[in-house]
Enzyme design. Structure first.
Site: not given
Ligand SMILES: Cc1cc2nc3c(=O)[nH]c(=O)nc-3n(C[C@H](O)[C@H](O)[C@@H](O)COP(=O)(O)OP(=O)(O)OC[C@H]3O[C@@H](n4cnc5c(N)ncnc54)[C@H](O)[C@@H]3O)c2cc1C
Ligand SMILES: Cc1cc2nc3c(=O)[nH]c(=O)nc-3n(C[C@H](O)[C@H](O)[C@H](O)COP(=O)(O)O)c2cc1C
Ligand code: FES
Lengths: 264, 305
Positions: B67-68, B70, B124, B127, B191, B242
């Site tokens: 996934n991106a 964003g 976070n 990413c 990820t 995960g």
């Protein structure tokens, strides 16, 4: 493992409809049902949710109305161009086995999935009243197709250039008053669908609406399409939902969220 | 007994909705909690709104997902109401995930999001799909990870969990660095990658961003190893995330040292019901093997035999 990879094939046919709408015929057996959608992908131009507007004989169709960069790129496609898609996704319209007469109320590209539904319904021997409204005659969609399918087509326009000068829920109201209708289906602008859901509720007739929200993944992951206050995820639990449920959704007919999640 | 604790915050089930999954709105977070998640995490929130990357932003493949998205979000001011709604209606702890591009901004977002009273703030710093914009993720450098932790800790009284990246040679020094600056817990991992999926008929990468973070079953062994190392280095509460799709996967995380298992991509395979199903499956395993509590299973894979 479950996997919704894109399938990329060459377009078999590209047909210009009225009102900036283009229908693409894609040679692939989707096993779709009316009301479901695909995520349509044009490499380099993006990916958008688009309802399936028909499927038979190993081919399916989508009808895209040009409103912005992606849909304009779609409208420039030619036969033989490559197109990607994944799906079919979402819930579908359900034709009750015990029904005899159905009413469908469409507006704009909302008539696309309803045409698919109407064709299935008439093929099953149901009587279909297909009500369609538009700003003006030139923007009415699929009326010939619906007549050919054997539906009774009732048109209206905001400017009176075709049919009475009124809105489609007004026509539905008359139909409900004068005929025994077993179920109502609607897809189009939300204010119209809200009115249709309310009318059906008052008349105690089952109803299904197609509720669309900004969608990124189509597979119940990104959370972009979840609605207030019940948190229903419309790409998996919708787009087709009972009218009564839609009326419980606070944002139905009043607001939605953009691609960042901001209310607009 | 499936209850567990994350830095004093009590969870009825050791399952946590991971950030970025069904976490845009408060109503959706509440719905996932009602479907059985022990706690729910919001999509990561930044100071200003962000559009994210153009679609396609998600590509599935045979072993998971790339996934991106964003880090699209409406910005902390707009999102406060969503967190408040979740806090009020979820009936389970709510974790607000935050991110920023500078240390100062991390402090500001943490301060702002605290007004909504989430139970935990997840920081976070890991990413992988915004690297071009933000340079190397903060989670790849123990020094920077420590400074961010210190700043966030100073800006709020709410427990903080720092979310670490698996994309480092050794996660232990980073885990240690954030612990030293007062992190109350760790979420491991974000990820893997980034990775790429090419559609061969289109002869092009599927994601418009070309690359994206890899998640799902394929990354589970990497995630388990990271949790194992982070637990060994710190002993902090860990949300082990995960590739968890089954109760057995969750138990694996717990045995590596996690106090709860984060679930993201698993929602794609099993729907929001995954949380109640995984809980049942953990219970079944515990009954079979004679474990009485989550705590009793926690970190048992570290014992020498
Ligand atoms: C389930 C579903 C079925 C749809 N079926 C059809 C259809 O059969 N025919 C059709 O023409 N259109 C359909 N749409 C809407 C379609 O996805 C958008 O109109 C899109 O094509 C616009 O992209 P654009 O780049 O051309 O315009 P933009 O300028 O990007 O957007 C114009 C407007 O389209 C809507 N839109 C844009 N992106 C999305 C998105 N990712 N998800 C939902 N809405 C969006 C927004 O309201 C936006 O204001 C459907 C949407 C959904 C959710
Ligand atoms: C679509 C998607 C969006 C994500 N968005 C975020 C995010 O905003 N913030 C974050 O910290 N992690 C985000 N993640 C990472 C997940 O929280 C999780 O750490 C990772 O996917 C591994 O877990 P999984 O294999 O269970 O998915 C996202 C993951 C996916 C698949
Ligand atoms: S579009 Fe992503 S959850 Fe519905």
């Amino acid at each position: 493992m479950k996997n919704d990879e894109f399938i990329v094939v060459r377009l078999e046919e590209v047909h210009r409809e009225s009102g900036d709408t283009t229908t693409l015929t894609i040679p692939y057996k989707l096993n779709s049902k009316p009301g479901q959608f695909v995520m349509l992908w044009l490499p380099g131009k993006g990916e958008k949710p688009i309802s399936i507007s028909g499927e038979k004989e190993g081919k399916f169709q989508v009808s895209v109305c040009a409103v912005g960069p992606f849909s304009e790129a779609v409208s420039k496609l030619k036969k033989g161009d490559k197109i990607g898609f994944r799906g079919p996704f979402g819930t579908h319209f359900k034709i009750p086995k015990d029904s005899t007469s159905l009413a469908m109320v469409g507006g704009g590209y909302g008539s696309a999935p309803l045409s698919y539904l109407a064709e299935e319904a008439t093929a099953q021997g149901k009587k279909v009243y297909f009500i369609e409204g538009a700003r003006t005659k030139a923007r009415l969609l699929f009326t010939e197709r619906m007549k050919q399918a054997g539906a009774e087509v009732l048109l209206c326009t905001d400017d009176g250039s075709e049919g009475p000068k009124c809105y489609s829920p007004d026509v539905l109201k008359t139909v409900l008053e004068t005929h025994k209708i077993d179920k109502v289906f609607t897809c189009g602008p939300e204010i119209m669908m809200k009115k249709v859901a309310e009318l059906s509720k008052e008349a105690k007739i089952r109803c299904e609406v197609s509720m669309e929200r900004y969608m990124k993944c189509g597979i119940g992951i990104c959370g972009q399409c979840c609605v207030d206050d019940i948190g229903l995820c419309l790409c998996t639990n919708g787009p087709i939902i009972p009218g009564d449920l839609a009326l419980e959704i606070k944002e139905f007919g009043s607001y939605h969220r953009d691609s960042t999640g901001k209310k607009v | 007994m499936l209850s567990t604790e994350l830095a004093g915050v009590k969870l009825k089930s050791p399952t946590v909705l991971a950030s970025g999954i069904l976490g845009v709105t408060g109503a959706s977070l509440a719905a996932v909690a009602k479907a059985g998640a022990g706690a729910v995490t919001s999509k990561s929130i930044s100071l200003q709104g962000r559009k994210g990357h153009p679609t396609p932003v998600i590509a599935t493949y045979s072993q998971g997902m790339v996934n991106a998205v964003g880090l699209s979000n409406a910005g902390v001011d707009e999102t406060l109401a969503e967190i408040e709604f979740a806090v009020k209606n979820a009936g389970a702890p709510v974790i607000a995930s935050i991110f920023a591009s500078t240390i100062t901004e991390f402090g500001k977002v943490a301060g702002a999001v605290s007004q909504a009273n989430p139970d935990i703030i997840e920081v976070n710093i890991s990413c992988p799909n915004v690297e071009d914009e933000f340079g190397r993720p903060f989670a790849c450098d123990p020094g920077i990870a420590a400074v961010v932790t210190k700043k966030v800790k100073k800006s709020t009284n709410i427990p903080i969990f720092v979310k670490l990246s698996p994309n480092v040679p050794n996660i232990a020094p980073i885990a240690k660095a954030v612990q030293n600056e007062g992190a109350d817990g760790i979420t491991a991992v974000n990820t893997v990658g980034p990775g790429m999926v090419i559609n061969i008929e289109a002869a092009a990468p599927v994601l418009t961003n070309k690359v994206g973070g890899v998640s799902g079953p394929a990354i589970k062994p990497i995630a388990v190893k990271c949790v194992y190392e982070a637990y060994k280095a710190t002993g902090l509460p860990i949300i082990g995330t995960g590739g968890v799709t089954t109760g057995r996967d969750a138990v694996e995380m717990i045995m590596a040292g996690a106090s709860a298992a984060g679930i993201g991509t698993g929602v794609y395979y099993r729907g929001p019901e995954i949380f109640s199903k995984v809980s049942e499956e953990i219970q079944e395993f515990m009954d079979k093997e004679g474990y009485k509590s989550i705590d009793e299973m926690r970190g048992v894979a570290h014992e020498e035999r």
